[in-house]
Each structure stands twice: as C-alpha cells, then as structure tokens.
Write a protein that holds these residues in place. Structure first.
Motif, PDB file in Angstrom:
ATOM      1  N   ASP A  52     -53.031  17.662 -11.209  1.00  0.00           N
ATOM      2  CA  ASP A  52     -54.295  18.356 -11.485  1.00  0.00           C
ATOM      3  C   ASP A  52     -55.479  17.407 -11.348  1.00  0.00           C
ATOM      4  O   ASP A  52     -56.554  17.798 -10.854  1.00  0.00           O
ATOM      5  CB  ASP A  52     -54.267  18.972 -12.883  1.00  0.00           C
ATOM      6  N   ARG A  53     -55.308  16.153 -11.769  1.00  0.00           N
ATOM      7  CA  ARG A  53     -56.373  15.166 -11.587  1.00  0.00           C
ATOM      8  C   ARG A  53     -56.647  14.918 -10.109  1.00  0.00           C
ATOM      9  O   ARG A  53     -57.806  14.779  -9.701  1.00  0.00           O
ATOM     10  CB  ARG A  53     -55.980  13.844 -12.257  1.00  0.00           C
ATOM     11  N   ALA A  54     -55.573  14.835  -9.315  1.00  0.00           N
ATOM     12  CA  ALA A  54     -55.749  14.604  -7.881  1.00  0.00           C
ATOM     13  C   ALA A  54     -56.580  15.722  -7.266  1.00  0.00           C
ATOM     14  O   ALA A  54     -57.488  15.471  -6.443  1.00  0.00           O
ATOM     15  CB  ALA A  54     -54.395  14.495  -7.197  1.00  0.00           C
ATOM     16  N   ILE A  55     -56.289  16.961  -7.638  1.00  0.00           N
ATOM     17  CA  ILE A  55     -57.046  18.096  -7.102  1.00  0.00           C
ATOM     18  C   ILE A  55     -58.506  18.025  -7.544  1.00  0.00           C
ATOM     19  O   ILE A  55     -59.422  18.270  -6.742  1.00  0.00           O
ATOM     20  CB  ILE A  55     -56.391  19.420  -7.553  1.00  0.00           C
ATOM     21  N   GLU A  56     -58.733  17.657  -8.777  1.00  0.00           N
ATOM     22  CA  GLU A  56     -60.116  17.578  -9.274  1.00  0.00           C
ATOM     23  C   GLU A  56     -60.894  16.459  -8.582  1.00  0.00           C
ATOM     24  O   GLU A  56     -62.068  16.627  -8.238  1.00  0.00           O
ATOM     25  CB  GLU A  56     -60.122  17.383 -10.793  1.00  0.00           C
ATOM     26  N   ILE A  57     -60.259  15.328  -8.365  1.00  0.00           N
ATOM     27  CA  ILE A  57     -60.932  14.209  -7.678  1.00  0.00           C
ATOM     28  C   ILE A  57     -61.347  14.629  -6.274  1.00  0.00           C
ATOM     29  O   ILE A  57     -62.488  14.416  -5.848  1.00  0.00           O
ATOM     30  CB  ILE A  57     -60.002  12.980  -7.633  1.00  0.00           C
TER      31      ILE A  57
ATOM     32  N   THR B 237     -61.782  17.632  -5.092  1.00  0.00           N
ATOM     33  CA  THR B 237     -62.776  18.701  -5.145  1.00  0.00           C
ATOM     34  C   THR B 237     -64.162  18.142  -5.425  1.00  0.00           C
ATOM     35  O   THR B 237     -65.153  18.537  -4.785  1.00  0.00           O
ATOM     36  CB  THR B 237     -62.380  19.729  -6.219  1.00  0.00           C
ATOM     37  N   LYS B 238     -64.257  17.211  -6.362  1.00  0.00           N
ATOM     38  CA  LYS B 238     -65.558  16.615  -6.682  1.00  0.00           C
ATOM     39  C   LYS B 238     -66.145  15.870  -5.489  1.00  0.00           C
ATOM     40  O   LYS B 238     -67.366  15.818  -5.311  1.00  0.00           O
ATOM     41  CB  LYS B 238     -65.405  15.657  -7.864  1.00  0.00           C
ATOM     42  N   LEU B 239     -65.280  15.283  -4.661  1.00  0.00           N
ATOM     43  CA  LEU B 239     -65.738  14.534  -3.491  1.00  0.00           C
ATOM     44  C   LEU B 239     -65.860  15.414  -2.240  1.00  0.00           C
ATOM     45  O   LEU B 239     -66.305  14.940  -1.189  1.00  0.00           O
ATOM     46  CB  LEU B 239     -64.765  13.383  -3.205  1.00  0.00           C
ATOM     47  N   ASN B 240     -65.418  16.676  -2.366  1.00  0.00           N
ATOM     48  CA  ASN B 240     -65.406  17.604  -1.226  1.00  0.00           C
ATOM     49  C   ASN B 240     -64.596  17.032  -0.061  1.00  0.00           C
ATOM     50  O   ASN B 240     -64.980  17.133   1.099  1.00  0.00           O
ATOM     51  CB  ASN B 240     -66.831  17.939  -0.775  1.00  0.00           C
ATOM     52  N   LYS B 241     -63.459  16.426  -0.410  1.00  0.00           N
ATOM     53  CA  LYS B 241     -62.563  15.847   0.598  1.00  0.00           C
ATOM     54  C   LYS B 241     -61.246  16.621   0.623  1.00  0.00           C
ATOM     55  O   LYS B 241     -60.757  17.067  -0.416  1.00  0.00           O
ATOM     56  CB  LYS B 241     -62.268  14.375   0.284  1.00  0.00           C
ATOM     57  N   PRO B 242     -60.638  16.747   1.796  1.00  0.00           N
ATOM     58  CA  PRO B 242     -59.315  17.387   1.861  1.00  0.00           C
ATOM     59  C   PRO B 242     -58.283  16.573   1.085  1.00  0.00           C
ATOM     60  O   PRO B 242     -58.340  15.341   1.051  1.00  0.00           O
ATOM     61  CB  PRO B 242     -58.989  17.382   3.355  1.00  0.00           C
ATOM     62  N   LEU B 243     -57.363  17.280   0.472  1.00  0.00           N
ATOM     63  CA  LEU B 243     -56.258  16.657  -0.253  1.00  0.00           C
ATOM     64  C   LEU B 243     -54.956  17.211   0.283  1.00  0.00           C
ATOM     65  O   LEU B 243     -54.753  18.426   0.312  1.00  0.00           O
ATOM     66  CB  LEU B 243     -56.349  16.935  -1.747  1.00  0.00           C
TER      67      LEU B 243
ATOM     68  N   ASN C  77     -57.915  26.699  -3.851  1.00  0.00           N
ATOM     69  CA  ASN C  77     -58.781  25.620  -3.352  1.00  0.00           C
ATOM     70  C   ASN C  77     -58.526  25.402  -1.860  1.00  0.00           C
ATOM     71  O   ASN C  77     -57.473  24.897  -1.473  1.00  0.00           O
ATOM     72  CB  ASN C  77     -58.500  24.335  -4.138  1.00  0.00           C
ATOM     73  N   PRO C  78     -59.498  25.732  -1.009  1.00  0.00           N
ATOM     74  CA  PRO C  78     -59.290  25.562   0.440  1.00  0.00           C
ATOM     75  C   PRO C  78     -59.191  24.103   0.877  1.00  0.00           C
ATOM     76  O   PRO C  78     -58.759  23.824   1.999  1.00  0.00           O
ATOM     77  CB  PRO C  78     -60.517  26.235   1.051  1.00  0.00           C
ATOM     78  N   LEU C  79     -59.563  23.166   0.010  1.00  0.00           N
ATOM     79  CA  LEU C  79     -59.465  21.748   0.353  1.00  0.00           C
ATOM     80  C   LEU C  79     -58.039  21.217   0.233  1.00  0.00           C
ATOM     81  O   LEU C  79     -57.724  20.158   0.759  1.00  0.00           O
ATOM     82  CB  LEU C  79     -60.380  20.920  -0.560  1.00  0.00           C
ATOM     83  N   VAL C  80     -57.168  21.952  -0.464  1.00  0.00           N
ATOM     84  CA  VAL C  80     -55.848  21.437  -0.818  1.00  0.00           C
ATOM     85  C   VAL C  80     -54.777  22.042   0.085  1.00  0.00           C
ATOM     86  O   VAL C  80     -54.695  23.259   0.258  1.00  0.00           O
ATOM     87  CB  VAL C  80     -55.517  21.731  -2.289  1.00  0.00           C
ATOM     88  N   GLU C  81     -53.946  21.165   0.637  1.00  0.00           N
ATOM     89  CA  GLU C  81     -52.795  21.584   1.432  1.00  0.00           C
ATOM     90  C   GLU C  81     -51.534  21.063   0.765  1.00  0.00           C
ATOM     91  O   GLU C  81     -51.361  19.854   0.607  1.00  0.00           O
ATOM     92  CB  GLU C  81     -52.897  21.028   2.853  1.00  0.00           C
ATOM     93  N   PHE C  82     -50.642  21.999   0.374  1.00  0.00           N
ATOM     94  CA  PHE C  82     -49.379  21.605  -0.248  1.00  0.00           C
ATOM     95  C   PHE C  82     -48.295  21.571   0.815  1.00  0.00           C
ATOM     96  O   PHE C  82     -47.989  22.584   1.446  1.00  0.00           O
ATOM     97  CB  PHE C  82     -48.990  22.569  -1.372  1.00  0.00           C
ATOM     98  N   ILE C  83     -47.698  20.402   1.021  1.00  0.00           N
ATOM     99  CA  ILE C  83     -46.716  20.193   2.085  1.00  0.00           C
ATOM    100  C   ILE C  83     -45.291  20.312   1.569  1.00  0.00           C
ATOM    101  O   ILE C  83     -44.388  20.755   2.274  1.00  0.00           O
ATOM    102  CB  ILE C  83     -46.934  18.803   2.733  1.00  0.00           C
ATOM    103  N   GLY C  84     -45.044  19.912   0.326  1.00  0.00           N
ATOM    104  CA  GLY C  84     -43.685  19.872  -0.220  1.00  0.00           C
ATOM    105  C   GLY C  84     -43.073  18.493  -0.061  1.00  0.00           C
ATOM    106  O   GLY C  84     -43.768  17.516   0.231  1.00  0.00           O
TER     107      GLY C  84
END
Length: 378
Positions: free
Chosen positions: A188-193, A195-201, A226-233
């Motif tokens: 959850d912290r990774a997603i928030e970081i 998002t705050k930077l508007n960088k893809p994760l 969150n459109p910035l986040v891609e979950f790969i597995g």
C-alpha cells in the motif's frame, strides 16, 4: 572440503518463481563447487546444481499439485537421509531453522546453521537456550537482536552470481515493487508513493494463501482503482533483468524486521537504486545516497523516490560486485567452516587427519597428536 548443504523443501533450488532461502542455497552451493570444494546438496529432485544432488522429495512442496501433503514429514525424511550419510562430510550446513537440533545433538560440532527468518517470535528463545551447542550464522546483524545470547558464529550477507542479471544502464521511468503481497511488506505504501509522484508502478508479487484476504480487501481495490499501477504477479529469475533493470527505483517500503531482503541486491545487480524504509537489515544493505535511500516516513520515501534517478547506476552495480557476489558469500562461509574444523577434537578433524598422514609418511611427530609410532609403509 566435503560439505553438505541441507535446504528447506518448500521451493525448488533455485525457486521457479518467488523464493529466498532456496535461491541463496543454490547460489552458495554452486559458488562453493566453483571454488573447488566437494559439495552435496540435499533438496527436491528438480534442483539445478553443479553439486552432487541427493533428491529427498520428488518436487518442492509449494508448487506440488497434491491437495494434501505434510511439510513436517518431508523434512523429517530428509533429515534421516542426512543423518545416515553424516560421516561422509566435514561440514553439515543446515538452512532448515532449528528442526534438525534434536536429531543431530551428538554431531553439533560438525554443523553450521544459517537462520533465514525473523526471530522475534514466542517459543524461539527456549529452543536456542535448550540447544546452545549448535553454531549459528545470521544473515544480518539486525536479525540477531531478539536472540543476542544464541550461539552466533558470524554474520554472512547473502550473495548471488554476478552474471545472473543484466545491468540496466537507463530506466523506462517506472517504479517497481517486487516481493509478497502482505501487510509487513507494505505494498500500500508503494502504491501511495507512486501516486504522489504521478509515476507508473509495476508490481511483481506473490499472493500467499495466508494473505488472500489482505489482497482481496485492501490491495486489489487499490490496484484496480489506480491507472498508474500494473499488477504482474509472480516472476522468475529470467524476468528480473528486464523488470528491475528498467525501473527507475525499487520501492522496499517494509514495516517489519526484515532479516535480509534479497530483492534489494537483485535490484543493485541491475544498477537500480533502492528506496527502503529503515527497518531490519536495510541499513546494512543499502548505502544511503550511494546505492539508494534509507527513509523513516512516507514523506521522505516520496522525496527519495523522486530523486532516485540522480544516482549513478554504474556505481550501484559496482557496489553489488564488491559486496554481494555469490563468490564473496562463499568465501565468508568458508571462513566459518574453517573455524568449525579448527575447534573439532584432533581425532575427528579432517584437516588434522590430512596433515597427520603427510607427516607420518615423513616419519615426523605431529604437534598435539597422541604419542605413538608414526611410520607407515610406503
């Protein structure tokens, strides 16, 4: 030196996908063989190793499709196999926590045990008080804090082959999270970081059965919204060069006493800086401002991830080569093995036996040996 490596049976050696301990055992075993030692690996049958393999299970436990299986039975059977062959080895190196202690009490001076997990759990102090004769290796100094009285012989940081991952000279501008989806890893912290930077994760992560509720109720909704986040597995070693090597930074936002954190040096091997919360081993692995940044708050993590691109990726890779190669790890373990052999009684010490044979053939007296005639036939 004749060395037995005894690994857990949860994952293949090395693991096909996620897995830390078995991956380290694979790297250590091959490095010891490359350094000229006679190494035997006790592991599941699909192990890939340059050592002599003694298969003790048809396949690793986690990816075994059998609906019912006993982890305890599998490990007890392996320990029985090791015990039957114990006289064949100079050193028995266990990576199985403390399950072997009752079986190997009379051979404790022939063993080294590396502890790979967290040690701040109820009941553990009683075990290490009851079996103080077993020499222990920690994978970070911080790991020892809950059990300072235990029989520590050394700290040996993890290592990996220098050619396992490719160096990534430049990033594609995204942040990476690699590990498990669990509360202590703080995805959850990774997603928030990010998002705050508007960088893809990009998140390459395993979801254990124990963490499925956390995934379904907390993290999956965050990912899907969150459109910035891609979950790969889950990913394997063959995918990490690209995944880590093209990342601007690896986020390591943990909230637990991490014993080591193999993913940090995997990122460093690719030249990728690590933004890690100052927790557990991270201050021993990351050199703040050189190979990444150590932070204490979410605000600091956001700022650090925003300037990670300024770090020198070539320098990060060079620090990995110096500190965390599998050869460096193997040489540190050889020092531990040497200390173990030096403390063994004269008659049982293979080094002393070899010296004795040489000197006997030269009709010389062996210092410290029993007084006897020492002339052998040619």
């Amino acid at each position: 030196m004749k060395i037995a490596q005894i690994t857990p049976l949860y994952e293949a050696v090395p693991p096909r996908l996620y897995g830390g301990t078995e991956r380290v055992v694979a790297h250590l075993t091959d490095a010891l063989v490359d350094l000229g030692h006679d190494v035997t690996l006790f592991a599941s049958a699909e192990a890939e190793t340059r050592a002599r393999l003694i298969p003790v299970r048809d396949q690793a436990i986690r990816l075994d499709p059998a609906p019912l299986k006993s982890e305890l039975a599998a490990h007890m059977a392996m320990l029985s196999d090791v015990l039957k062959r114990a006289d064949d080895f100079d050193v028995l190196h266990f990576h199985t926590d403390m399950i072997h202690f009752p079986f190997f009490e009379r051979l404790a001076d022939k063993t080294i045990t590396t502890l790979h997990g967290r040690l701040d759990m109820k009941d553990l102090p009683g075990v290490y008080e009851r079996w103080p004769q077993f020499g222990l290796v920690s994978i970070s100094d911080d790991q020892r804090r809950p059990l300072p009285f235990a029989g520590w012989k050394a700290t040996v940081h993890h290592g990996m082959p220098a050619d396992l991952y490719d160096f990534g000279p430049r990033s594609d501008g995204y942040l990476a999270f690699l590990g498990r989806i669990s509360p202590e890893k703080r995805p959850d912290r990774a997603i928030e970081i990010a998002t705050k930077l508007n960088k893809p994760l990009k998140m390459a992560a395993k979801v254990d059965a124990a963490d499925k509720v956390y995934w379904e109720t907390v993290i999956r909704p965050m990912v899907e919204a969150n459109p910035l986040v891609e979950f790969i597995g889950e990913i394997g070693d063959h995918q990490k060069s690209v995944f880590l090597g093209r990342a601007e930074a690896l986020l390591f936002p943990i909230d637990w006493p991490e014993p080591f954190g193999l993913v940090m040096i995997e990122a460093m091997a690719c030249g990728t800086p690590v933004v890690a919360f100052r927790c557990g081993s991270t201050s021993e692995v990351i050199e703040d401002g050189e190979t990444g940044f150590l932070v204490d708050t979410l605000e600091q993590a956001i700022a650090a991830a925003g300037r990670a691109h300024l770090l020198d990726r070539d320098a990060i890779r060079a620090r990995f080569d110096l500190r965390f190669s599998s050869t460096a790890m193997a040489r540190r373990y050889l020092d531990v093995y040497g200390d173990l052999l030096a403390r063994r009684p004269f008659a049982e010490n293979p080094v002393h036996r070899a010296v004795t044979r040489i000197l006997e053939r030269a009709s010389l007296k062996v210092p410290g040996a029993p007084d006897r005639t020492m002339v052998l036939p040619p």
